[in-house]
Design a protein around this motif. Structure first.
Motif, PDB file in Angstrom:
ATOM      1  N   PRO B 248       0.826  -1.214   0.000  1.00 18.86           N
ATOM      2  CA  PRO B 248       0.000   0.000   0.000  1.00 18.86           C
ATOM      3  C   PRO B 248       0.860   1.264   0.000  1.00 18.86           C
ATOM      4  CG  PRO B 248       0.210  -0.806   2.239  1.00 18.86           C
ATOM      5  CD  PRO B 248       0.952  -1.798   1.349  1.00 18.86           C
ATOM      6  N   ASN B 249       0.213   2.389  -0.264  1.00 20.83           N
ATOM      7  CA  ASN B 249       0.844   3.672   0.051  1.00 20.83           C
ATOM      8  C   ASN B 249       1.175   3.706   1.532  1.00 20.83           C
ATOM      9  OD1 ASN B 249       0.469   4.634  -2.522  1.00 20.83           O
ATOM     10  ND2 ASN B 249      -1.236   6.002  -1.999  1.00 20.83           N
ATOM     11  N   ARG B 250       2.210   4.442   1.881  1.00 20.68           N
ATOM     12  CA  ARG B 250       2.489   4.656   3.294  1.00 20.68           C
ATOM     13  C   ARG B 250       1.383   5.522   3.892  1.00 20.68           C
ATOM     14  NH1 ARG B 250       4.726   1.381   5.821  1.00 20.68           N
ATOM     15  NH2 ARG B 250       5.516   2.845   7.330  1.00 20.68           N
ATOM     16  N   PRO B 251       1.068   5.325   5.178  1.00 22.90           N
ATOM     17  CA  PRO B 251      -0.092   5.998   5.783  1.00 22.90           C
ATOM     18  C   PRO B 251       0.159   7.471   6.108  1.00 22.90           C
ATOM     19  CG  PRO B 251       1.012   4.637   7.398  1.00 22.90           C
ATOM     20  CD  PRO B 251       1.734   4.407   6.095  1.00 22.90           C
ATOM     21  N   ALA B 252       0.280   8.296   5.105  1.00 28.74           N
ATOM     22  CA  ALA B 252       0.488   9.729   5.324  1.00 28.74           C
ATOM     23  C   ALA B 252      -0.843  10.474   5.243  1.00 28.74           C
ATOM     24  CB  ALA B 252       1.451  10.264   4.280  1.00 28.74           C
ATOM     25  N   ASP B 268      13.475   9.073   2.829  1.00 26.69           N
ATOM     26  CA  ASP B 268      14.619   8.171   2.697  1.00 26.69           C
ATOM     27  C   ASP B 268      14.327   6.833   3.378  1.00 26.69           C
ATOM     28  OD1 ASP B 268      14.875   8.584   5.439  1.00 26.69           O
ATOM     29  OD2 ASP B 268      16.409  10.130   5.172  1.00 26.69           O
ATOM     30  N   PHE B 269      15.305   5.940   3.327  1.00 31.02           N
ATOM     31  CA  PHE B 269      15.071   4.586   3.838  1.00 31.02           C
ATOM     32  C   PHE B 269      14.881   4.576   5.350  1.00 31.02           C
ATOM     33  CE2 PHE B 269      19.022   3.334   5.943  1.00 31.02           C
ATOM     34  CZ  PHE B 269      19.925   4.277   5.473  1.00 31.02           C
ATOM     35  N   ARG B 270      15.496   5.521   6.037  1.00 28.71           N
ATOM     36  CA  ARG B 270      15.321   5.535   7.492  1.00 28.71           C
ATOM     37  C   ARG B 270      13.861   5.800   7.849  1.00 28.71           C
ATOM     38  NH1 ARG B 270      18.893   8.973   6.895  1.00 28.71           N
ATOM     39  NH2 ARG B 270      20.924   8.089   6.411  1.00 28.71           N
ATOM     40  N   GLU B 271      13.278   6.806   7.184  1.00 29.66           N
ATOM     41  CA  GLU B 271      11.878   7.120   7.439  1.00 29.66           C
ATOM     42  C   GLU B 271      10.976   5.945   7.046  1.00 29.66           C
ATOM     43  OE1 GLU B 271      10.506  10.694   5.498  1.00 29.66           O
ATOM     44  OE2 GLU B 271       8.403  10.129   5.796  1.00 29.66           O
ATOM     45  N   ARG B 272      11.293   5.345   5.915  1.00 30.02           N
ATOM     46  CA  ARG B 272      10.433   4.274   5.415  1.00 30.02           C
ATOM     47  C   ARG B 272      10.486   3.028   6.291  1.00 30.02           C
ATOM     48  NH1 ARG B 272       7.932   0.677   4.890  1.00 30.02           N
ATOM     49  NH2 ARG B 272       7.101  -0.458   3.095  1.00 30.02           N
ATOM     50  N   PHE B 273      11.692   2.684   6.753  1.00 31.25           N
ATOM     51  CA  PHE B 273      11.854   1.381   7.398  1.00 31.25           C
ATOM     52  C   PHE B 273      12.180   1.470   8.881  1.00 31.25           C
ATOM     53  CE2 PHE B 273      12.495  -0.047   2.916  1.00 31.25           C
ATOM     54  CZ  PHE B 273      11.461  -0.971   2.891  1.00 31.25           C
ATOM     55  N   ILE B 274      11.907   2.605   9.482  1.00 24.22           N
ATOM     56  CA  ILE B 274      12.304   2.768  10.886  1.00 24.22           C
ATOM     57  C   ILE B 274      11.694   1.694  11.782  1.00 24.22           C
ATOM     58  CG2 ILE B 274      10.481   4.472  11.377  1.00 24.22           C
ATOM     59  CD1 ILE B 274      12.547   5.817  13.275  1.00 24.22           C
ATOM     60  N   GLU B 275      10.434   1.372  11.541  1.00 27.73           N
ATOM     61  CA  GLU B 275       9.802   0.343  12.371  1.00 27.73           C
ATOM     62  C   GLU B 275      10.324  -1.050  12.043  1.00 27.73           C
ATOM     63  OE1 GLU B 275       5.892   1.292  11.360  1.00 27.73           O
ATOM     64  OE2 GLU B 275       5.973   3.215  12.430  1.00 27.73           O
ATOM     65  N   ALA B 276      10.675  -1.255  10.776  1.00 22.06           N
ATOM     66  CA  ALA B 276      11.227  -2.560  10.393  1.00 22.06           C
ATOM     67  C   ALA B 276      12.565  -2.799  11.097  1.00 22.06           C
ATOM     68  CB  ALA B 276      11.395  -2.633   8.875  1.00 22.06           C
ATOM     69  N   TYR B 277      13.385  -1.756  11.182  1.00 23.53           N
ATOM     70  CA  TYR B 277      14.664  -1.901  11.891  1.00 23.53           C
ATOM     71  C   TYR B 277      14.416  -2.259  13.362  1.00 23.53           C
ATOM     72  CZ  TYR B 277      17.575   0.024   8.093  1.00 23.53           C
ATOM     73  OH  TYR B 277      18.250   0.219   6.920  1.00 23.53           O
ATOM     74  N   ASP B 278      13.485  -1.587  13.985  1.00 30.15           N
ATOM     75  CA  ASP B 278      13.175  -1.905  15.382  1.00 30.15           C
ATOM     76  C   ASP B 278      12.760  -3.370  15.517  1.00 30.15           C
ATOM     77  OD1 ASP B 278      13.692   0.708  16.052  1.00 30.15           O
ATOM     78  OD2 ASP B 278      11.605   1.291  16.337  1.00 30.15           O
TER      79      ASP B 278
END
Lengths: 337, 337, 337, 337
Positions: B248-252, B268-278
């Motif tokens: 899906p689109n990101r929930p903005a 950037d990738f940090r914003e996109r995947f911050i929760e995935a990294y956690d």
């Protein structure tokens, strides 16, 4: 060093928070529990946690640095006052209390104490979608907010247990609180209208339209539907002077199949707000570790109580019922964010 | 009892993981760090953490129960082998290693040890959107997956530092790994095509189309654009026999204004995947606390290495280049989910 | 054999319909025009068309088989009565008439004539999106409609010319008519609320919230914003018992760029409803060629007049104002579709 | 004065165009028909239309000013040459012809005639969504187009009748033509890849991936799936240097119910492109009334033939097959728009 927490009440929501504090969040330990069903408490309590006979005992326990109240509403006032008496930070599930007088007593006690100790459980303020929406409004590039539409659709409610008063004194509080927070505003008046009744809820008066008249003049237009069957569908849209900002769809897989191009809708509030609950406690733990509270305050709990009362009166009268709040103590000056 | 972790390498990604392990996640403590820039390490290390002179010293430290490797790629092999030698669980940022031979040496060592110790940093597998997409595919109600389209758009890359080989040996690995995981499949061959060059990247060969031919016959069709300017835009769509499923689109926030009805795209990738990294580290901590590893394995790192090599060959030859993997050890039987 | 049409009034909308009838639609010819500005009429009239000195002359012209009224509102009643007197089918732009008494006089005349001759210009009923929405509601699979939310946002209105009464007696009629049609219902009462005033419109009272209480009990919740600046944004959403149905975004190119992922919003009503206008006339031509009328009827024009009156009263009183309609003549029995 | 048209071939598509020319569009009359099944022709022909024994007779008929060819493909060449011989404008359904030599003969004839007479039936160019997409690309604000992804999904094809060659010589032509038009480019080479076979189509080789290498270097990446079951799903997305533009969802009602939040997908090409067909003929009628042709030309039909041939060769060879076109006559200089 992690925060030593005691939990009062181990019903559904209490157990959920216990799991959260034990397994999901950092810098916190559950060191004591109390529940009227002592057997249940014993079977659920984490290893090493103290089983307290009473909320009083738990709040007074030397091991407990901060308290989480998940008991039923009518018990909250006494437990909050006790926490304030001993100066321990406390998280209290909604409703904060069940009467305006009770809210004032808790507020007076906290103001007398001189520092915020109480955080009230309005978890929507911690939801990423709502926070992003608020950032857009606060940014001001769309002009001032004029109308906020809040849609609160619940798949179903327990027949018999959920009465026709509950959309107004139980469900509405979330919409009312998030409106005050989103718009940085207070509620001045409430109107209630009842559309054609859904046959999904039997005798239940459902859905409900509520108009919240804000002090600024903005109007919050709330739809509450509690038997919509298809899911838990929370929507919010702010009409500003030169643009509109709305909560997005939840980020579910986009499927194209015989039912169309589609995304699943959350089944219930737990699925929808699971991350908001985590974040709510993350921020509570941080504040409580400093001996204070953040997020929704006693002031916000007081406002919620007044709005619920006004909504019930408005449902009776068919007219706009005023919400009139006492002057705001300095303690709460910055808590609307 | 929290997991005692040592971090090797405190560059950008190392610092980010340090913050994550220190402030965001539970059940973990950073007890040692090592960096070639000892001064930097000293200024960044959390209070009480040991400053090790070498990766070797850190890995051997009595205090360290598990290791996080964020050094540069060429150093990984030796550090991984060292961790395996002492039987300590280790999280290794990508690339796992930089040659097929190196991958085999690490794999042989881990297989000889007899238990998984290594988790490789393919964070997409921990992203909620990808997991929901995989659940739809695995469910089977849309039939078998036939084509997977993976779009990998990056706002910009550092001019000069990012070479024309890097889309294939650095960027592609994420698309390759997520394809193997989503489709429960392996890559058998690689083709590379270069469309008209974007003027955004100067001499850089960009964008790139890669076709991954899977063992099942499914084709993964990858677009890599690394100078698209407008944001970090990750898309994935699986065409199955009777339906299509897509990220899906990101929930903005949905904004309606002079630019249309719109949602922001991650920067950037940090914003996109911050929760995935956690989540990646949450699961690593859980496994490492049991003395083992979960998620992407040495096998997956090995596959990534082979695909990068084949892609570079394919870019030269213009032809389909084969990926041929050794037989899979039993140790890795269940790691592709 | 094409329908011979005369047009009264060649202002903006009259010219638009002239173009439509001349160049876009089949089976129709414009054979006569009349306008108070005879010079304008002469310069605009298609080759061979008769220039009539008065509406009376045009309506009575032997060449004219059917009439299109685009004159200003106060002139409509007399022109409609004249058309009915000579038994000629007539398309009349909104407002049909400007008073309840006028509406009743036209209705009485048409009922006495015994056959529908008048089609009123509520073009939304011919829009494909609204028709699809109505099909979903009528289908019944979502249960009965309980709440309809109609959002009517206009980029701007001419300052000074557009008065604070016009949201209620000019703009609202479209929302009111489409609500009656969508829900197969009539309006029983009207409430009006004024949110915080937008600074976009100077002294203009804008936006406006209107609640239409339908005979069934369903509530129509209307937002009218006439200076929203960003575009012409028409939204409609029906909350039914077990589901919700809404108008889609307009099918604009999906652009991903620095402003996000986005679709353009129509600039004005002409762009939004251009196809609806074409279809409206297509169906009018078909009916008029049979000597009768289809679509929105005098009954619908009468309802619109009553709702506008009630809305103006409700704006004054702050209370719910009743709409009470005469019994419906058999002539109009099937026109709500 | 309306255009007098004769239709050759009254199969499914011929009947559809007959209806369109008779009932939907203005400025046109069908005055003659011819079909190999004379009985069918007699039962379908509009009142007053001439029943011609042969295409030859129809084309030569004094009453016929312009011709619509809906016969089967192998008959087109002769009929087109005949129309050119008598200088009559002609609309020809795809395929224009069935061989490169045939295309060249028709092109030579038209060039010798000195004015465009032939419009080929690539209806997508008349679709509002594609036109809006092209406007965004042509506008240039997103930079040059680098990759165009064209997705062509069909619910089902008749088993047995639709052979494994048809995705490449029948279905692909639409994607190829729209690519040339969207990108203002020509096709230089074709590659074909076959993913894992869908079990929906039995022995049919489906789906198919086609890469079209454009003269500019842009790559068109086509997915053709002809048994996807869930609907007729046409997608197009252009990756440019600094942004991406894509076809929108079709404007279907947004329903929230137990299947999620969703919009219906068109069932077949008629539903999807009904307005494009109307517009295609509107523009043809306008041009033919001037004695000429607009839109897709013989040059475009020639290109389609070459691409289909190259695609079939590429399917065999597994390699890139070249498309090499003759120099473009001045007659076709501006027809790519």
């Amino acid at each position: 060093m992690s925060l030593q927490v005691g939990i009062i009440g181990l019903g559904m929501i209490g157990q959920d928070h216990l799991r959260r504090l034990t397994h999901t969040l950092s810098d916190v330990s559950v060191v004591a529990v109390a529940d009227i069903d002592r057997k249940r408490a014993a079977s659920i309590a984490p290893a090493g946690a103290e089983l307290c006979d009473t909320p009083h005992a738990l709040i007074r326990s030397q091991k407990v640095q901060a308290v989480v109240i998940c008991s039923w509403g009518p018990a909250h006032e006494e437990q909050l006052l006790e926490c304030i008496a001993v100066g321990k930070p406390v998280f209290c599930e909604k409703p904060m209390v069940t009467s305006e007088e009770g809210a004032l007593r808790v507020m007076d006690a906290e103001v007398a104490f001189g520092r915020r100790l109480v955080q009230v459980g309005f978890m929507r303020r911690f939801d990423a979608d709502y926070r992003a929406l608020k950032a857009v409004i606060d940014d001001g590039s769309l002009g001032l907010p004029l109308i906020y539409r809040s849609v609160h659709r619940n798949a179903s409610v327990p027949e018999g247990l959920y009465t026709s008063e509950m959309p107004l004194n139980d469900t509405l509080v979330h919409d009312a609180d998030i409106s005050r927070w989103l718009l940085n505003d207070e509620i001045a008046g409430v109107e209630v209208r009842f559309p054609r009744r859904s046959r999904q809820g039997g005798e239940l008066r459902d859905p409900t339209i509520v108009l919240l008249h804000m002090v600024s003049g903005a109007i919050v237009d709330v739809e509450i539907s509690v038997n919509i069957e298809y899911g838990y569908d929370i929507r919010g849209e702010v009409s500003c002077e030169t643009g509109v900002a709305a909560l997005p769809n939840r980020p579910a897989t986009v499927i194209s199949d015989r039912y169309g191009i589609r995304q699943a809708i959350p089944a219930d509030f737990r699925e929808r707000f699971i991350e908001a609950y985590d974040q709510e406690f993350r921020e509570w733990i941080a504040a409580a570790s400093q001996g204070t509270a953040a997020g929704p305050s006693v002031w916000d709990g007081y406002a919620a109580t007044l709005v619920a009362d006004a909504a019930l009166r408005a449902a009776q009268s068919g007219r706009r019922e005023a919400v009139s709040m006492k002057p705001k103590a300095g303690l709460y000056a910055e808590t609307s964010r």
